[in-house]
Design a protein around this motif. Sequence first.
Motif, mmCIF file in Angstrom:
data_model
loop_
_atom_site.group_PDB
_atom_site.id
_atom_site.type_symbol
_atom_site.label_atom_id
_atom_site.label_comp_id
_atom_site.label_asym_id
_atom_site.label_seq_id
_atom_site.Cartn_x
_atom_site.Cartn_y
_atom_site.Cartn_z
ATOM 1 N N PRO A 195 0.803 -1.222 0.000
ATOM 2 C CA PRO A 195 0.000 0.000 0.000
ATOM 3 C C PRO A 195 0.839 1.276 0.000
ATOM 4 N N ARG A 196 2.093 1.209 0.497
ATOM 5 C CA ARG A 196 2.967 2.388 0.501
ATOM 6 C C ARG A 196 4.365 1.976 0.074
ATOM 7 N N PRO A 197 4.538 1.493 -1.154
ATOM 8 C CA PRO A 197 5.849 0.977 -1.575
ATOM 9 C C PRO A 197 6.931 2.036 -1.612
ATOM 10 N N ASN A 198 6.554 3.313 -1.770
ATOM 11 C CA ASN A 198 7.564 4.360 -1.853
ATOM 12 C C ASN A 198 8.257 4.605 -0.519
ATOM 13 N N ASP A 199 7.654 4.114 0.576
ATOM 14 C CA ASP A 199 8.272 4.279 1.893
ATOM 15 C C ASP A 199 9.243 3.148 2.227
ATOM 16 N N LEU A 200 9.264 2.112 1.404
ATOM 17 C CA LEU A 200 10.034 0.924 1.746
ATOM 18 C C LEU A 200 11.544 1.177 1.856
ATOM 19 N N PRO A 201 12.173 1.871 0.890
ATOM 20 C CA PRO A 201 13.614 2.134 1.045
ATOM 21 C C PRO A 201 13.931 2.889 2.333
ATOM 22 N N ALA A 202 13.097 3.863 2.684
ATOM 23 C CA ALA A 202 13.332 4.627 3.911
ATOM 24 C C ALA A 202 13.179 3.738 5.134
ATOM 25 N N GLY A 223 1.305 -0.644 -5.864
ATOM 26 C CA GLY A 223 1.547 -2.024 -5.480
ATOM 27 C C GLY A 223 0.289 -2.856 -5.628
ATOM 28 N N HIS A 224 0.053 -3.747 -4.685
ATOM 29 C CA HIS A 224 -1.136 -4.600 -4.718
ATOM 30 C C HIS A 224 -2.382 -3.738 -4.463
ATOM 31 N N TRP A 225 -3.570 -4.263 -4.816
ATOM 32 C CA TRP A 225 -4.825 -3.524 -4.677
ATOM 33 C C TRP A 225 -4.774 -2.233 -5.492
ATOM 34 N N GLN A 282 -6.329 2.138 -4.798
ATOM 35 C CA GLN A 282 -5.294 3.149 -4.543
ATOM 36 C C GLN A 282 -5.148 4.171 -5.663
ATOM 37 N N SER A 283 -5.625 3.840 -6.847
ATOM 38 C CA SER A 283 -5.367 4.696 -8.005
ATOM 39 C C SER A 283 -6.653 5.279 -8.584
ATOM 40 N N PRO A 284 -6.858 6.604 -8.495
ATOM 41 C CA PRO A 284 -8.025 7.229 -9.130
ATOM 42 C C PRO A 284 -8.073 6.962 -10.634
#
Length: 230
Positions: free
Chosen positions: A45-52, A188-190, A194-196
Amino acid sequence: MLTEQIRKLEAQPLTLDVTPDGGGKPVKTVLDGGALLNLIVAFTPRPNDLPAALDELSRGNPERFAQARAAGSVQKEGLFAHGLTNSIACAEWAPGYTEADVLAAGRKEYPAWPDSVLAQAPQLPFQYPVCGIWDVADRAEIQRVPTAGAVPALVVSGTFDVKTGASWAKGVAAGLSRSTSVLVPGIGHWVVPQSPCAQQVLASFFARPTAPDTSCVAGLKPAPFTIIPK
């Protein structure tokens, strides 16, 4: 970095009392190598936070992963259908592979990871003991027959989906002669929730199944990764 953290946590798991994001009583949370792997797969749901999150973990701050682990332990009633999930996994997935197959595949791709992590399929840990109790009919062979047909279909996938990878969509669409395949960047999934843009494409598909409007996808770009100040 990931291999180092998985090995480290599997050897010395962290036990923390974590207050879920929505509040409530602290949850006793154990973070080991296997839990970390499953959280990464579920982080979509928040893949952009994964590296951080991984960078913080390497610096001794497991907060993001611990919060995600705590959130998974306090799911609202009715949010997750365990019976349905096990009926599908035990009928369609587990019979197609042995426990030895799972371990061998893991060792091939990630030889530096501990066997205790590799022996459990991501998102389906301890599935074989569960399936021994759940006892449903083996449908693995029939479920592996590619679907073919001319019924209009919409195949939507996200570029950051680590559960059902975007590459799988090509195989699905290949047998559906009147399908429209949409790849949504940075999701990501779902994908649809998540995407308008994906929601617009889906609504357009319902209105015109053979010619949905996918124009909004062209202008999409993945959100930037979360940056941690040095």
